[in-house]
Design an enzyme around this catalytic site. Structure first.
Site, mmCIF file in Angstrom:
data_model
loop_
_atom_site.group_PDB
_atom_site.id
_atom_site.type_symbol
_atom_site.label_atom_id
_atom_site.label_comp_id
_atom_site.label_asym_id
_atom_site.label_seq_id
_atom_site.Cartn_x
_atom_site.Cartn_y
_atom_site.Cartn_z
ATOM 1 N N GLU A 132 0.815 -1.222 0.000
ATOM 2 C CA GLU A 132 0.000 0.000 0.000
ATOM 3 C C GLU A 132 0.848 1.272 0.000
ATOM 4 O O GLU A 132 0.391 2.336 0.405
ATOM 5 C CB GLU A 132 -0.936 -0.001 1.215
ATOM 6 C CG GLU A 132 -2.021 -1.059 1.118
ATOM 7 C CD GLU A 132 -2.828 -1.141 2.385
ATOM 8 O OE1 GLU A 132 -3.902 -0.535 2.432
ATOM 9 O OE2 GLU A 132 -2.364 -1.789 3.341
ATOM 10 N N SER A 189 -6.455 -2.594 2.074
ATOM 11 C CA SER A 189 -6.898 -2.164 0.745
ATOM 12 C C SER A 189 -7.460 -3.312 -0.089
ATOM 13 O O SER A 189 -7.384 -3.295 -1.314
ATOM 14 C CB SER A 189 -5.758 -1.477 -0.023
ATOM 15 O OG SER A 189 -5.534 -0.180 0.502
ATOM 16 N N ASN A 245 -8.981 -0.038 11.521
ATOM 17 C CA ASN A 245 -7.739 0.472 10.929
ATOM 18 C C ASN A 245 -7.127 1.526 11.837
ATOM 19 O O ASN A 245 -7.803 2.474 12.222
ATOM 20 C CB ASN A 245 -8.050 1.106 9.570
ATOM 21 C CG ASN A 245 -8.627 0.082 8.600
ATOM 22 O OD1 ASN A 245 -7.898 -0.633 7.942
ATOM 23 N ND2 ASN A 245 -9.952 -0.029 8.566
HETATM 24 N N1 ADP Z 1 -17.136 -11.133 5.872
HETATM 25 C C1 ADP Z 1 -17.292 -10.309 4.826
HETATM 26 N N2 ADP Z 1 -18.454 -10.264 4.161
HETATM 27 C C2 ADP Z 1 -18.635 -9.465 3.090
HETATM 28 N N3 ADP Z 1 -17.673 -8.656 2.595
HETATM 29 C C3 ADP Z 1 -16.485 -8.638 3.226
HETATM 30 C C4 ADP Z 1 -16.227 -9.451 4.371
HETATM 31 N N4 ADP Z 1 -14.957 -9.225 4.774
HETATM 32 C C5 ADP Z 1 -14.445 -8.313 3.919
HETATM 33 N N5 ADP Z 1 -15.345 -7.953 2.984
HETATM 34 C C6 ADP Z 1 -15.128 -7.018 1.855
HETATM 35 O O1 ADP Z 1 -13.733 -6.967 1.594
HETATM 36 C C7 ADP Z 1 -13.208 -5.654 1.836
HETATM 37 C C8 ADP Z 1 -11.856 -5.758 2.516
HETATM 38 O O2 ADP Z 1 -11.996 -6.402 3.770
HETATM 39 P P1 ADP Z 1 -11.461 -5.774 5.111
HETATM 40 O O3 ADP Z 1 -11.728 -6.775 6.181
HETATM 41 O O4 ADP Z 1 -11.997 -4.423 5.313
HETATM 42 O O5 ADP Z 1 -9.878 -5.769 4.881
HETATM 43 P P2 ADP Z 1 -8.868 -4.683 4.266
HETATM 44 O O6 ADP Z 1 -9.624 -3.396 4.076
HETATM 45 O O7 ADP Z 1 -7.818 -4.582 5.330
HETATM 46 O O8 ADP Z 1 -8.342 -5.271 3.015
HETATM 47 C C9 ADP Z 1 -14.262 -4.948 2.656
HETATM 48 O O9 ADP Z 1 -14.198 -3.552 2.443
HETATM 49 C C10 ADP Z 1 -15.543 -5.594 2.164
HETATM 50 O O10 ADP Z 1 -15.946 -5.008 0.928
HETATM 51 MG MG MG Z 2 -11.020 -2.533 5.275
#
Ligand code: ADP
Ligand code: MG
Length: 317
Positions: free
Chosen positions: A19, A155, A281
Site C-alpha cells: 500500500e 486495501s 484500521n
Molecule cells: N465477511 C465479509 N463479508 C462481506 N464482505 C467482506 C467481508 N470481509 C471483507 N469484505 C469485503 O472486503 C473488503 C476488505 O476487507 P477488510 O476486512 O476491510 O480488509 P482490508 O480493508 O484490510 O483489506 C471490505 O471492504 C468488504 O468489501
Molecule cells: Mg477494510
C-alpha cells in the site's frame, strides 16, 4: 507559523508495503492540510536514512500515515517510543492486536458487536493437512458464500469473495500471496459502511457513517483509489437507529482495542439492520477517495485542524 509546537512535524508516508502508493497519497494530503495551518511539515519515507534524519533534526511530533505492516502493526511506533518521539495515533500493542484481523474480531465480538464466524489457517497447516479435506471441512461448516483474506492486509489486497467451492483454492492462494495466515469467514451480504472515530476530547466519538457503493459490487483496490469507481453517501442511507448502532459498534471497537486519536472500523449492515464488524484500521486512509476525510467534512471538521489538534494532544500526552 504554529510556533507553539516547538519544531517541525514529520509525516511518515511510503514504506515498503503493497500500500505504498496509497500511503504516499495519504501523507501528501495530511501534510498539505497541516501546512494550511502554518505548521512546518516534512514528509519522510521509511528507509535506512529515517532514524538519522529524525536524530539530526528532531521533530516535535510524528504523524505516521503508513498503511500495511510496519506502519500498522506497531513496529515503527515502537521505535518512535524508543526514540522518545511523540506521535499521532495508537500505541504499538493496540496496533498489533488491531492489525491482526482475527485477534481484533475476537476482542470486538467479546464486547458485544457481531463479527462473522471464521476459520483462521496458516499456510503450514494448510499444506500439512492437505488443501482438499481442509477446504471441504471449512465449506461444510461455514457454508457459501465466503470471504477469504490475509489476516494482516489492507486495501482488499489478496481478498476475494468465494461463491462456489471451485473458487476456494484460488482465493486461498491469492490471500497467501500477501501473508502466511489467512482468514476464511462467512460472507455478509448488505450495505458496506466505514465509521471513522475521532478521539480528541473526553470520549471517542463516531463521525457520520459513510456508505460505500462500488460500481462493480466489490470494494477492491481499483474501486477504492480510482476516482468515480465508487459512490459514497454521507450519511449512509440507513435508518437513524441503524446509523446509531454502526456508530456504537465503531466506538466500541476503538475502545476495546485500546486505540488512540483516530481509527476507522469497516462494517457491513445486513438486511435486518445489524452491523457486522469486519476490521478496524489504526492508520485510516487519507487520500482524495478515502472515507475518513469525507466523514470529517460531513461533521463540519477540517483535516488540517483535526490533525493539528491531535498533534497538540500527542505532545500533551
Ligand atoms: N465477511 C465479509 N463479508 C462481506 N464482505 C467482506 C467481508 N470481509 C471483507 N469484505 C469485503 O472486503 C473488503 C476488505 O476487507 P477488510 O476486512 O476491510 O480488509 P482490508 O480493508 O484490510 O483489506 C471490505 O471492504 C468488504 O468489501
Ligand atoms: Mg477494510
Amino acid at each position: 507559523m504554529t510556533s507553539d509546537l516547538g519544531g517541525r512535524v514529520v509525516v511518515l508516508a511510503g514504506g515498503l508495503s503493497p500500500e505504498r502508493d496509497v500511503s504516499i497519497r495519504s501523507g501528501r494530503r495530511v501534510a498539505e492540510a497541516l501546512r494550511g495551518h502554518g505548521v512546518s511539515v516534512d514528509t519522510l519515507d521509511v528507509d535506512g536514512s529515517l532514524l538519522a534524519a529524525l536524530a539530526e533534526d528532531r521533530p516535535s511530533c510524528v504523524v505516521p500515515l503508513l498503511h500495511g505492516a510496519a506502519g500498522e502493526d506497531g513496529a515503527l511506533r515502537g521505535v518512535l517510543d524508543a526514540l522518545g518521539l511523540p506521535y499521532v495515533g495508537s500505541r504499538p500493542s493496540a496496533c498489533r492486536s488491531t492489525f491482526d484481523k482475527p485477534v481484533a474480531s475476537a476482542a470486538v465480538r467479546a464486547a458485544g458487536v457481531a463479527a462473522p464466524e471464521s476459520v483462521v489457517l496458516a499456510a503450514t497447516t494448510f499444506r500439512e493437512l492437505g488443501a482438499g479435506p481442509v477446504l471441504a471441512a471449512i465449506e461444510s461448516s461455514l457454508g457459501l458464500p465466503l470471504m477469504v483474506k490475509p489476516t494482516r492486509g489492507g486495501s482488499s489486497l489478496g481478498a476475494s469473495v468465494v461463491r462456489s467451492a471451485a473458487e476456494l483454492p484460488a482465493a486461498m492462494m491469492a490471500a497467501f500471496a500477501y501473508g502466511d495466515i489467512v482468514v476464511i469467514e462467512r460472507y455478509v451480504a448488505g450495505t458496506e459502511v466505514a465509521v471513522s472515530v475521532l478521539d480528541d476530547g473526553d470520549e471517542p466519538r463516531a463521525l457520520p457513517v459513510v456508505e460505500i457503493a462500488p460500481d462493480g459490487g466489490f470494494y477492491d483496490y481499483g474501486a477504492r483509489y480510482t476516482a468515480g469507481a465508487t459512490e459514497f453517501f454521507v450519511p449512509a442511507r440507513l435508518p437513524a437507529d441503524v446509523l446509531a448502532a454502526c456508530a456504537q459498534a465503531a466506538v466500541t471497537a476503538h475502545s476495546v482495542l485500546g486505540l488512540r486519536h483516530w481509527s476507522r472500523s469497516d462494517l457491513i449492515v445486513d438486511a435486518e439492520g445489524r452491523p457486522w464488524f469486519l476490521e478496524a484500521n489504526v492508520a485510516p486512509g487519507m487520500t482524495e477517495t478515502s472515507t475518513y476525510p469525507q466523514a470529517l467534512a460531513a461533521a463540519g471538521l477540517e483535516l488540517g485542524a483535526v490533525t493539528l489538534g491531535l498533534v497538540r494532544r500527542a505532545l500533551a500526552e
